[in-house]
Design a protein around this motif. Sequence first.
Motif, PDB file in Angstrom:
ATOM      1  N   GLU A 119       0.806  -1.218   0.000  1.00  0.00           N
ATOM      2  CA  GLU A 119       0.000   0.000   0.000  1.00  0.00           C
ATOM      3  C   GLU A 119       0.846   1.278   0.000  1.00  0.00           C
ATOM      4  N   ASN A 120       2.153   1.110   0.206  1.00  0.00           N
ATOM      5  CA  ASN A 120       3.061   2.259   0.192  1.00  0.00           C
ATOM      6  C   ASN A 120       3.858   2.351  -1.116  1.00  0.00           C
ATOM      7  N   ILE A 121       3.445   1.607  -2.126  1.00  0.00           N
ATOM      8  CA  ILE A 121       4.090   1.642  -3.440  1.00  0.00           C
ATOM      9  C   ILE A 121       3.107   2.233  -4.454  1.00  0.00           C
ATOM     10  N   THR A 122       3.496   3.336  -5.070  1.00  0.00           N
ATOM     11  CA  THR A 122       2.625   4.029  -6.028  1.00  0.00           C
ATOM     12  C   THR A 122       3.329   4.152  -7.367  1.00  0.00           C
ATOM     13  N   ILE A 123       2.604   3.841  -8.435  1.00  0.00           N
ATOM     14  CA  ILE A 123       3.128   4.027  -9.794  1.00  0.00           C
ATOM     15  C   ILE A 123       2.314   5.134 -10.446  1.00  0.00           C
TER      16      ILE A 123
ATOM     17  N   ILE B 287       2.828  12.484  -3.372  1.00  0.00           N
ATOM     18  CA  ILE B 287       3.942  12.926  -2.525  1.00  0.00           C
ATOM     19  C   ILE B 287       3.422  13.377  -1.165  1.00  0.00           C
ATOM     20  N   ASP B 288       2.359  14.174  -1.163  1.00  0.00           N
ATOM     21  CA  ASP B 288       1.792  14.644   0.107  1.00  0.00           C
ATOM     22  C   ASP B 288       1.297  13.480   0.957  1.00  0.00           C
ATOM     23  N   ARG B 289       0.663  12.505   0.314  1.00  0.00           N
ATOM     24  CA  ARG B 289       0.144  11.350   1.042  1.00  0.00           C
ATOM     25  C   ARG B 289       1.286  10.561   1.689  1.00  0.00           C
ATOM     26  N   ASP B 290       2.367  10.352   0.947  1.00  0.00           N
ATOM     27  CA  ASP B 290       3.475   9.561   1.483  1.00  0.00           C
ATOM     28  C   ASP B 290       4.278  10.314   2.529  1.00  0.00           C
ATOM     29  N   LEU B 291       4.338  11.636   2.406  1.00  0.00           N
ATOM     30  CA  LEU B 291       5.055  12.434   3.409  1.00  0.00           C
ATOM     31  C   LEU B 291       4.357  12.396   4.768  1.00  0.00           C
ATOM     32  N   SER B 292       3.077  12.089   4.769  1.00  0.00           N
ATOM     33  CA  SER B 292       2.326  12.031   6.027  1.00  0.00           C
ATOM     34  C   SER B 292       2.526  10.710   6.760  1.00  0.00           C
TER      35      SER B 292
END
Length: 221
Positions: A154-158, A171-176
């Motif tokens: 769930e922490n891997i985005t393409i 980017i904002d989602r993963d920085l949180s």
Amino acid sequence: MEKKATARPPALCAGCPHRGIFYTLSKKKKLIVTGDIGCYTLGSAPPLSAMHTCFCMGGSISTGHGASTILKMAGSDQKVVSVIGDSTFFHSGITSLMDAVYNRGSSVTIILDNRITAMTGHQENPGTGYTLMGEPAIEADIPAICKAIGVKEENITILNPLMLQEAEEAIDRDLSKDEPAVIIAKWPCILKSLLIRTKEFDLRPKKCVIDQENAPSASDV
């Protein structure tokens, strides 16, 4: 009358997919971006100015992990993003990401997958599906590699880095998050797009051969 060429500093090519990511990162003022060695190192130059460090191949992820760990220990809320190319990821980034996951890091890694080794002459790499001679090969699966070394699925985005809103939201989602996350910004190098044979990423390389009849002799060189 003698004319001199206008001086131009090096810059990312017009249409380069890396521009979208660096433009998005440049908007994040309270952010450290640890960089790596490749054509995308030009993301540190104006007008983007979106990369703060460049140490060695594979060093962006380990530098980002170290920086985010120290900032967290110091009680700072400053975030860190590491950027690395697909070729460099295969070269020495996998081990750095594995160590960041193993040591419970929290930095975000963006793998700039432009489907080629652009900086040194457009050589194929394990992720393109072709050998250096243009023969079909097993294509290394970057998302599967990330998952295998411990990054949660769930922490891997393409994503397509040219889709700016989508990139910024990711980017904002993963920085949180407080755990390792990977964004794979996948779009072919603008120069490689000249070789597109299909609508997707089956970008077959042109095979280079030596013209034996017209090859220069040692005395001609």
